[in-house]
Design a protein around this motif. Structure first.
Motif, PDB file in Angstrom:
ATOM      1  N   ARG A 125      -9.434 -62.231 -45.667  1.00 14.90           N
ATOM      2  CA  ARG A 125      -8.940 -61.376 -44.584  1.00 14.90           C
ATOM      3  C   ARG A 125      -9.076 -59.899 -44.925  1.00 14.90           C
ATOM      4  O   ARG A 125      -9.320 -59.075 -44.041  1.00 14.90           O
ATOM      5  CB  ARG A 125      -7.482 -61.731 -44.280  1.00 14.90           C
ATOM      6  N   LEU A 126      -8.933 -59.582 -46.208  1.00 22.50           N
ATOM      7  CA  LEU A 126      -9.157 -58.200 -46.630  1.00 22.50           C
ATOM      8  C   LEU A 126     -10.604 -57.794 -46.372  1.00 22.50           C
ATOM      9  O   LEU A 126     -10.884 -56.692 -45.883  1.00 22.50           O
ATOM     10  CB  LEU A 126      -8.822 -58.054 -48.112  1.00 22.50           C
ATOM     11  N   ALA A 127     -11.532 -58.692 -46.689  1.00 20.86           N
ATOM     12  CA  ALA A 127     -12.959 -58.399 -46.488  1.00 20.86           C
ATOM     13  C   ALA A 127     -13.300 -58.281 -45.013  1.00 20.86           C
ATOM     14  O   ALA A 127     -14.139 -57.475 -44.624  1.00 20.86           O
ATOM     15  CB  ALA A 127     -13.807 -59.485 -47.147  1.00 20.86           C
ATOM     16  N   ARG A 128     -12.646 -59.080 -44.181  1.00 15.47           N
ATOM     17  CA  ARG A 128     -13.017 -59.140 -42.763  1.00 15.47           C
ATOM     18  C   ARG A 128     -12.342 -58.093 -41.897  1.00 15.47           C
ATOM     19  O   ARG A 128     -12.905 -57.662 -40.892  1.00 15.47           O
ATOM     20  CB  ARG A 128     -12.700 -60.538 -42.215  1.00 15.47           C
ATOM     21  N   SER A 129     -11.099 -57.702 -42.242  1.00 10.60           N
ATOM     22  CA  SER A 129     -10.411 -56.795 -41.335  1.00 10.60           C
ATOM     23  C   SER A 129      -9.645 -55.682 -42.040  1.00 10.60           C
ATOM     24  O   SER A 129      -9.667 -54.537 -41.599  1.00 10.60           O
ATOM     25  CB  SER A 129      -9.438 -57.579 -40.438  1.00 10.60           C
ATOM     26  N   GLY A 130      -8.932 -55.986 -43.104  1.00  8.77           N
ATOM     27  CA  GLY A 130      -8.103 -54.983 -43.763  1.00  8.77           C
ATOM     28  C   GLY A 130      -6.796 -54.723 -43.041  1.00  8.77           C
ATOM     29  O   GLY A 130      -6.011 -53.861 -43.447  1.00  8.77           O
ATOM     30  N   LEU A 132      -2.990 -55.035 -42.128  1.00  6.06           N
ATOM     31  CA  LEU A 132      -1.847 -55.420 -42.951  1.00  6.06           C
ATOM     32  C   LEU A 132      -1.307 -56.787 -42.555  1.00  6.06           C
ATOM     33  O   LEU A 132      -0.935 -57.595 -43.406  1.00  6.06           O
ATOM     34  CB  LEU A 132      -0.745 -54.371 -42.831  1.00  6.06           C
ATOM     35  N   THR A 133      -1.247 -57.059 -41.259  1.00  2.00           N
ATOM     36  CA  THR A 133      -0.701 -58.331 -40.806  1.00  2.00           C
ATOM     37  C   THR A 133      -1.574 -59.504 -41.227  1.00  2.00           C
ATOM     38  O   THR A 133      -1.088 -60.636 -41.327  1.00  2.00           O
ATOM     39  CB  THR A 133      -0.562 -58.342 -39.276  1.00  2.00           C
ATOM     40  N   SER A 134      -2.849 -59.258 -41.480  1.00  2.00           N
ATOM     41  CA  SER A 134      -3.741 -60.314 -41.955  1.00  2.00           C
ATOM     42  C   SER A 134      -3.717 -60.415 -43.469  1.00  2.00           C
ATOM     43  O   SER A 134      -3.689 -61.509 -44.033  1.00  2.00           O
ATOM     44  CB  SER A 134      -5.176 -60.049 -41.483  1.00  2.00           C
ATOM     45  N   VAL A 135      -3.718 -59.257 -44.147  1.00  2.00           N
ATOM     46  CA  VAL A 135      -3.815 -59.241 -45.605  1.00  2.00           C
ATOM     47  C   VAL A 135      -2.588 -59.849 -46.263  1.00  2.00           C
ATOM     48  O   VAL A 135      -2.660 -60.330 -47.390  1.00  2.00           O
ATOM     49  CB  VAL A 135      -4.060 -57.802 -46.102  1.00  2.00           C
ATOM     50  N   ARG A 209       3.139 -62.318 -55.038  1.00  2.00           N
ATOM     51  CA  ARG A 209       4.069 -61.190 -54.955  1.00  2.00           C
ATOM     52  C   ARG A 209       3.615 -60.195 -53.888  1.00  2.00           C
ATOM     53  O   ARG A 209       4.444 -59.669 -53.114  1.00  2.00           O
ATOM     54  CB  ARG A 209       4.164 -60.502 -56.308  1.00  2.00           C
ATOM     55  N   LEU A 210       2.310 -59.926 -53.818  1.00  2.00           N
ATOM     56  CA  LEU A 210       1.784 -59.024 -52.795  1.00  2.00           C
ATOM     57  C   LEU A 210       2.131 -59.533 -51.402  1.00  2.00           C
ATOM     58  O   LEU A 210       2.607 -58.774 -50.550  1.00  2.00           O
ATOM     59  CB  LEU A 210       0.263 -58.893 -52.936  1.00  2.00           C
ATOM     60  N   SER A 211       1.889 -60.807 -51.161  1.00  2.00           N
ATOM     61  CA  SER A 211       2.140 -61.376 -49.842  1.00  2.00           C
ATOM     62  C   SER A 211       3.617 -61.307 -49.484  1.00  2.00           C
ATOM     63  O   SER A 211       3.984 -60.926 -48.366  1.00  2.00           O
ATOM     64  CB  SER A 211       1.653 -62.830 -49.808  1.00  2.00           C
ATOM     65  N   THR A 212       4.473 -61.647 -50.446  1.00  2.00           N
ATOM     66  CA  THR A 212       5.918 -61.623 -50.194  1.00  2.00           C
ATOM     67  C   THR A 212       6.415 -60.207 -49.939  1.00  2.00           C
ATOM     68  O   THR A 212       7.158 -59.952 -48.974  1.00  2.00           O
ATOM     69  CB  THR A 212       6.672 -62.234 -51.388  1.00  2.00           C
ATOM     70  N   ASP A 213       6.000 -59.268 -50.789  1.00  2.00           N
ATOM     71  CA  ASP A 213       6.447 -57.879 -50.635  1.00  2.00           C
ATOM     72  C   ASP A 213       5.908 -57.266 -49.348  1.00  2.00           C
ATOM     73  O   ASP A 213       6.619 -56.527 -48.651  1.00  2.00           O
ATOM     74  CB  ASP A 213       5.997 -57.042 -51.835  1.00  2.00           C
ATOM     75  N   LEU A 214       4.650 -57.556 -49.030  1.00  2.00           N
ATOM     76  CA  LEU A 214       4.050 -57.000 -47.828  1.00  2.00           C
ATOM     77  C   LEU A 214       4.740 -57.522 -46.575  1.00  2.00           C
ATOM     78  O   LEU A 214       4.927 -56.793 -45.601  1.00  2.00           O
ATOM     79  CB  LEU A 214       2.549 -57.321 -47.782  1.00  2.00           C
ATOM     80  N   ASP A 215       5.148 -58.778 -46.608  1.00  2.00           N
ATOM     81  CA  ASP A 215       5.880 -59.343 -45.480  1.00  2.00           C
ATOM     82  C   ASP A 215       7.183 -58.578 -45.273  1.00  2.00           C
ATOM     83  O   ASP A 215       7.573 -58.284 -44.131  1.00  2.00           O
ATOM     84  CB  ASP A 215       6.163 -60.827 -45.744  1.00  2.00           C
ATOM     85  N   GLY A 216       7.854 -58.227 -46.380  1.00  2.00           N
ATOM     86  CA  GLY A 216       9.079 -57.443 -46.274  1.00  2.00           C
ATOM     87  C   GLY A 216       8.827 -56.036 -45.766  1.00  2.00           C
ATOM     88  O   GLY A 216       9.579 -55.519 -44.924  1.00  2.00           O
TER      89      GLY A 216
END
Length: 432
Positions: A125-130, A132-135, A209-216
């Motif tokens: 998803r980072l490669a395709r869009s960047g 935040l809601t996808s990454v 950790r990235l996914s959890t923190d980003l969700d917050g």
């Protein structure tokens, strides 16, 4: 692995739980863990036979036999119109899960996505869009059109699942197509992810950790965005942006996107950028942007207003106002005193309104700089304009006279009267 500890955050009741089982090691281990837990009597297996590979029927038999061995009821679905498209296969599978969930009255569907799936999803998803809601990747819990999806294994690595299967003699089938690196996800799995794990063996934990923190962070941004909207919203369809312009552009982008999604849930990134550029220019009146097939956005002196569209969708549009997009079959087109951000500038033009934008018609003529009139067809032949460009060219016209447009230099045309002329560009925003 303690499945009950992984499931405790979901606040489940005694209603049935539907377990999606493909027959691969991930879902077979998930089924095994659940079947040996306090959830056993609530379980119901769902297996979907895509009929895309020769081994599909045998895999369905294996899943059915193992569910019987564990004492768990099973429903098997079959795709009647197989298609190699991954998107269509996913849609068919989720339709089956929804139907089965409704039939048994399940409170949730449990999926076997694991930590390595999360790594692949974030990178892809980072490669395709960047965005935040996808990454932020796969969520431990998500509701899609009323279907509650649970992913309790997102913190568990693929290797841990394989080790469990070997130790506890869990049967499973290997999907040979997973080795085909022609598929993007498989390429990531076979080459990119192993290389990154060599750089950082803790890649899985870091992505988790990235996914959890980003969700917050996204939840916090959403709350702050709603507070700002409530402060500056003049009505449900109008917001005063003048005070919001003091915030950094990236903050404005979050708030603007959030507000616009009330009216256009699938708002395009390039349109948000275009509107934001208009908001941060010197104050101007009556800039218009298309939102949906039925509504548009007006920017007037720092105030945004959503209004019903009044422009008719057609392949020939009459332009009687500047700085407004008009809807055509494959996008939006209009005349602007300055080119809108992200739009394609098709031509420059000097003249007076109203004019009509359209493609060529028999009998079209040009008034050339030397005072003579010439058929557009002859002009194109003399200038060696390719046939496909002639068919696709947008022209600025009045009746049968061509005043400008693509493939036509304004310098070659007879200059217009110097009274009330407008210098403009013909801009096009394609559908994406």
């Amino acid at each position: 692995m303690q499945i009950e500890a992984l499931m405790q955050t979901y606040q489940l009741n005694q209603a049935p739980l539907l377990v999606a089982v493909s027959g691969g090691v991930d879902s077979m281990v998930l089924l095994t863990l659940l079947a040996h837990s306090r959830y056993h009597d609530q379980l119901h297996v769902a297996h979907f036979n895509h009929h895309l590979r020769a081994a599909s029927d045998q895999e369905a038999i294996h899943v059915q036999a193992y569910a019987a061995q564990l004492g768990v009821p099973i429903t098997i679905g079959e795709w009647q119109t197989p298609d190699s498209s991954e998107a269509k296969a996913r849609e068919a599978r989720y339709r089956f899960l929804r139907q089965t969930s409704d039939t048994i009255g399940a409170q949730a569907v449990i999926l076997a996505h694991h930590q390595d799936d999360q790594i692949e999803s974030v990178l892809l998803r980072l490669a395709r869009s960047g965005k935040l809601t996808s990454v932020r990747g796969l969520l431990p819990e998500r509701t899609v059109n009323g279907l509650r999806l649970l992913r309790p294994l997102l913190t568990i690595s693929k290797q841990t699942l394989r080790n469990y299967a070997a130790t506890h003699h869990v049967p499973f089938d290997e999907d040979e197509s997973n080795q085909d690196t022609a598929f993007v996800r498989n390429h990531l799995r076979q080459t990119v992810v192993p290389a990154l794990k060599q750089v950082s063996p803790q890649l899985g934990e870091h992505i988790t950790r990235l996914s959890t923190d980003l969700d917050g962070v996204l939840a916090l941004a959403q709350a702050q965005s709603q507070q700002l909207q409530a402060t500056y919203q003049l009505s449900p369809t109008q917001i005063d942006w003048r005070q919001l312009r003091h915030f950094p552009d990236n903050v404005q982008k979050i708030v603007l996107t959030d507000w616009l999604q009330h009216f256009a849930p699938t708002i395009k990134t390039h349109l948000v950028a275009q509107i934001l550029a208009g908001l941060n220019q010197t104050e101007r009146a009556n800039l218009r942007y298309p939102l949906t097939s039925t509504h548009e956005l007006t920017l007037s002196y720092g105030v945004l207003t959503v209004t019903p569209k009044t422009v008719t969708t057609t392949e020939a549009v009459t332009i009687d106002r500047m700085n407004q997009f008009y809807t055509v079959a494959d996008g939006q087109i209009g005349l602007f005193t300055q080119p809108p951000a992200q739009a394609q500038v098709l031509a420059t033009w000097t003249g007076q309104l109203p004019v009509t934008l359209r493609h060529r018609q028999p009998g079209d003529v040009l008034h050339l700089h030397n005072g003579e009139h010439q058929l557009l067809r002859r002009f194109w032949i003399n200038h060696k304009v390719p046939a496909h460009e002639r068919e696709e060219a947008w022209l600025i016209t009045r009746a049968q006279q061509v005043l400008g447009g693509q493939t036509i230099s304004q310098a070659e045309l007879f200059p217009p009267d110097q009274t009330d002329i407008i210098q403009a560009v013909l801009a096009f925003m394609p559908d994406s």
